[in-house]
Design a protein around this motif. Sequence first.
Motif, PDB file in Angstrom:
ATOM      1  N   ALA A 298       0.830  -1.210   0.000  1.00  0.00           N
ATOM      2  CA  ALA A 298       0.000   0.000   0.000  1.00  0.00           C
ATOM      3  C   ALA A 298       0.862   1.256   0.000  1.00  0.00           C
ATOM      4  O   ALA A 298       0.586   2.220  -0.740  1.00  0.00           O
ATOM      5  N   LYS A 301       2.517   1.574  -3.460  1.00  0.00           N
ATOM      6  CA  LYS A 301       1.555   1.995  -4.478  1.00  0.00           C
ATOM      7  C   LYS A 301       1.236   3.484  -4.371  1.00  0.00           C
ATOM      8  O   LYS A 301       1.067   4.174  -5.385  1.00  0.00           O
ATOM      9  N   ARG A 302       1.195   3.992  -3.151  1.00  0.00           N
ATOM     10  CA  ARG A 302       0.875   5.402  -2.955  1.00  0.00           C
ATOM     11  C   ARG A 302       2.088   6.297  -3.209  1.00  0.00           C
ATOM     12  O   ARG A 302       1.963   7.360  -3.825  1.00  0.00           O
ATOM     13  N   PRO A 305       3.910   4.701  -7.493  1.00  0.00           N
ATOM     14  CA  PRO A 305       3.000   3.783  -8.182  1.00  0.00           C
ATOM     15  C   PRO A 305       3.680   2.978  -9.295  1.00  0.00           C
ATOM     16  O   PRO A 305       3.379   1.791  -9.482  1.00  0.00           O
ATOM     17  N   GLU A 308       5.537  -0.405  -8.215  1.00  0.00           N
ATOM     18  CA  GLU A 308       4.865  -1.545  -7.587  1.00  0.00           C
ATOM     19  C   GLU A 308       5.004  -2.821  -8.417  1.00  0.00           C
ATOM     20  O   GLU A 308       5.444  -3.865  -7.916  1.00  0.00           O
TER      21      GLU A 308
END
Length: 333
Positions: A298, A301-302, A305, A308
Motif C-alpha cells: 500500500a 503503491k501510494r 505507483p 509496484e
Amino acid sequence: MKLPLRALLISVLAAFAAPLAADELRPAVVELTERSAGQWSLEWKIPVAANTRGGPRILAQPVIPKSCEMHGDAVQRAAPLALLGSATLLCKGDLAEETFGLSDLIGNADAIARVSPLERPTQTFRLTSDTPTATIAAKPDTWAVARDYFVIGAEHILFGWDHLLFVIALVFLVRSGWAVVKAATAFTVAHSITLVATTLGYAGMPSRPVEALIALSIVFLAVEVIRAIREPNHHTWTRRMPWLVAFAFGLLHGFGFAGALADIGLPQGEIASALLAFNVGVEAGQLIVIAALMALLAVLKRAVPMAETPAIRFATYAIGITGSFWLFERLLG
C-alpha cells in the motif's frame, strides 16, 4: 526486461537460493525422564549445521544437572543432519532448581528441553541462543507449554522459508484486502486439518514427497503471479478462485507443519494445549507476514505507483527460482 538482463537476474537470484535451503527450522530436543527412583534416562537430538565450510558442525551438547552423573557411556549415532544420543543418569534429589539443557545454540537455533519426573508433571522449556539452559522448577508453570509452543509455531512460519515464501506469493497473487483474507483463511483451515490429523495419527505422508510438493506449490504460485502481471485480462481458475488453491496447498503444508512438530515432540499430558498453541502461533506468524506485506504494498503503491509492478515481478522471480532450487534439491537429494 531484455534477455541479457533477465539472464543476469536469474543467475544472481539462483546464487542466493542455495543458502536459503539451510534455513529450515530444525530445533534440538533434549529430554530427561525418570525411570525409577534416582535413575533417569537422557535422550537428545542435536541438529548438525550443513552447508558450512570445513564440513558439518554439531550445534550443541547436553548439559546435565549438577546432582547427576553418567552411569556408563553415552550412546550416539548419526542421523540425517542430526546427532542422536542417549545415556543413563544417576541423580540425587528431585532436581528442583537444577540447571538442564544444552551447552550452546548458534544463531536463531531453538531447542526444546523436557523433564519428566515419576510423580510430578512434565516440564517443558524453550531454549534459545541467549538462554541455552533452563532451571527445573519445584512447581511447574501452568502456561509454560502453551507459551513455548506458541512461540515455536510463530517462528516456524517466520523463519521457515518454504511456508513463508508461499504466503508471500499468495499475497502477490491476490493483493486485494478481502480476497487475501479469504485465501489466508482457507489456507489456515486446510493446514490446521492436516496438522491435527497427522499429529493425532489419523493421517500422514512421507516427509520427502511432502517437502518436494511444498516447493512445487511455491513455483506454481510464482508462475501464476508472473502470468497475472503479463496477462492482466486473462483470468485463470487460480486467479478466479485463489481461496480454493490456498485450501488445496494448505492441506499439503499442514503435513509439513506436522513434520516439524513431530521433530519437536509433544509433552505427554499436555498434547491438546501444545498442539493448539503451536497452531495458533503459526497463524499469528502468518498474519504478521500478511499484514506487513499488505502495508508495504500500500505504501509503495501510494508513494511510487510505477515501482509496484516491477518490485512484485522481481520478488516473484526470486521466489520462483528459490522454489525451483528446493524442488530439484528435494527430488534429487
